[in-house]
Write an enzyme that holds these catalytic residues in place. Structure first.
Site, PDB file in Angstrom:
ATOM      1  N   ASP A 131       0.814  -1.208   0.000  1.00 15.23           N
ATOM      2  CA  ASP A 131       0.000   0.000   0.000  1.00 15.23           C
ATOM      3  C   ASP A 131       0.852   1.264   0.000  1.00 15.23           C
ATOM      4  OD1 ASP A 131      -1.490   2.296   1.283  1.00 15.23           O
ATOM      5  OD2 ASP A 131      -3.136   0.857   1.256  1.00 15.23           O
TER       6      ASP A 131
ATOM      7  N   LEU B  78      -5.249   2.215   0.414  1.00 17.53           N
ATOM      8  CA  LEU B  78      -5.256   1.752  -0.980  1.00 17.53           C
ATOM      9  C   LEU B  78      -5.490   0.255  -1.076  1.00 17.53           C
ATOM     10  CD1 LEU B  78      -2.566   3.869  -2.836  1.00 17.53           C
ATOM     11  CD2 LEU B  78      -5.033   4.183  -2.684  1.00 17.53           C
ATOM     12  N   ASP B  79      -5.067  -0.500  -0.078  1.00 16.54           N
ATOM     13  CA  ASP B  79      -5.410  -1.926  -0.047  1.00 16.54           C
ATOM     14  C   ASP B  79      -6.922  -2.094   0.004  1.00 16.54           C
ATOM     15  OD1 ASP B  79      -3.107  -3.529  -0.215  1.00 16.54           O
ATOM     16  OD2 ASP B  79      -2.564  -3.111   1.854  1.00 16.54           O
ATOM     17  N   VAL B  80      -7.550  -1.336   0.890  1.00 17.23           N
ATOM     18  CA  VAL B  80      -9.002  -1.459   1.060  1.00 17.23           C
ATOM     19  C   VAL B  80      -9.743  -0.964  -0.177  1.00 17.23           C
ATOM     20  CG1 VAL B  80     -10.990  -0.706   2.426  1.00 17.23           C
ATOM     21  CG2 VAL B  80      -8.837  -1.291   3.567  1.00 17.23           C
TER      22      VAL B  80
END
Length: 395
Positions: free
Chosen positions: A137, A164-166
């Site tokens: 991320d 950003l992962d989510v």
């Protein structure tokens, strides 16, 4: 209540956060999501660890079923292909090319099941010079300019959560829904290529728009601390016992703020007549507001400003947020039962639909918890066959 994706089966080969969030979203909507891990586990060591179980893993992988399968073995690959034949979606966040080397990339799998939907959510996507690079991320945040606009003037600061992962996982789930709908219309599967880099750039849409037309070094191209590049006041302010964030986005809202602070004279102050004026004189304006908030507790400031319909919030810690009444009202902490931890609470679903809401019913389970159920039901294996595969290190 049945989920809108009931009858859809997803083989989840993902790990860590990006891919698993996509799988969880699909599971919340009723899909049967089968998380496939190697016999030694995958991302099950993320803290906190309680009774040998990763709470991080339990939250992120809610609603799924869990099997083990060693894809580094020929027999494991053949078993996976059998699972593909009776599934609708394959979800992965491995680097591009990893599954191809194992003989289970998209081109391989569509020969087995022509209408398979293959969803990849990787760092940089397929077929470019960056595809094989490792990505996390905060690496992507650095590459798309987030650090360039987040933090203090002389100090870039990352976001607290790995946003950003989510977000990438959410885009992967959204793309999967589109692919499922397309398949319902045409009978065709497809390859879905989500890149965290693309999603990160998309998240920067306001800044990218700004620098495209105002250029390098503009207000959209620098770190402004807690201020906003185009509106004021819109910042963090000190109180007696912490901080509050106050946001105004129009002259009307600024006038309400002035009245709330009993400073109506600021409405006609030439420095603050328009939003452009306020942005130009933001240092002076913030100093005035900060003096007012500093004489109040956070709760007092929030209560006063909300009476005037001003957007304001007290800065809270995660440990405070879980006690917030709205969490209960919105059903964002739900009770589940874990075989090792007993009754626990985990995050609920934000998908509030009147007819087909997202539902969280189960936690992430221990490794291989559903081996017998899945291998029996889907591949008609006997318990003896399953035990033999386990002894051979295949599952």
């Amino acid at each position: 209540m049945k989920g809108v994706l009931e009858g859809i089966r997803v083989l989840d080969l993902s790990f860590a956060l990006n891919g698993p969030i996509a799988g969880r979203i699909l599971a919340e909507l009723g899909a049967e999501v089968i998380k496939i891990e190697p016999p030694w586990g995958s991302a099950r060591d993320f803290a906190p660890i309680v009774n040998g179980e990763s709470i991080n893993f339990i939250f992120i992988n809610a609603n799924k079923k869990f099997i083990t399968l060693n894809l580094k073995t020929k027999e494991g690959v053949e078993i996976f292909k059998k699972l593909v034949r009776v599934s609708d979606v394959v979800l992965t966040n491995y680097r591009p090319g990893v599954l191809d080397k194992l003989g289970i990339g998209y081109e391989d799998l569509k020969k087995i099941k022509s209408d398979i939907i293959f969803v990849s959510s990787s760092g940089f996507g397929y077929n470019n010079p960056y595809s094989s690079l490792p990505a996390y991320d905060y690496i992507i945040q650095a590459m798309v300019g987030m650090y360039g606009v987040t933090g203090l003037e002389d100090l870039p600061i990352k976001t607290g959560p790995a946003i950003l992962d989510v977000i990438s996982g959410t885009f992967a789930a959204l793309a999967t829904l589109a692919a499922i709908h397309y398949k319902s219309l045409t009978g065709k599967g497809q390859f879905v290529d989500i890149a965290m880099f693309d999603v990160g750039l998309y998240a920067m849409i306001e800044n990218i728009a700004g620098v495209m037309f105002e250029g390098k070094g503009s207000r959209f191209d620098k770190r402004l601390g807690n201020r906003h590049p185009v509106t004021a006041p819109y910042a963090l302010y000190k109180t007696k016992d912490g901080y509050v964030f106050i946001a105004t986005a129009s002259d009307e809202q600024f006038h309400k703020l002035c009245k709330a602070m009993k400073m109506e004279h600021l409405i006609n102050d030439k420095r603050f007549l328009t939003n452009d004026d306020r942005v130009k004189h933001v240092e002076e304006l913030d100093a005035i507001i900060n003096e007012w908030t500093s004489s109040k507790s956070s709760k007092e400031a929030v209560n006063i400003l909300r009476e005037y319909d001003i957007a304001v919030a007290e800065i809270k810690q995660p440990s405070d947020v879980i006690k917030e009444p709205l969490v209960t009202i919105r059903n964002m902490l739900v009770d589940v039962t874990h075989p090792k931890l007993g009754n626990i609470k985990i995050l609920g679903s934000p998908l509030k639909l009147s007819e087909t809401p997202g539902i969280v019913k189960e936690p992430g389970y221990p490794i291989g918890y559903h081996n017998i159920e899945i291998y029996k039901k889907l591949l008609n294996m006997s318990e003896k066959e399953i035990e033999e595969l386990k002894l051979k290190g295949i599952i």
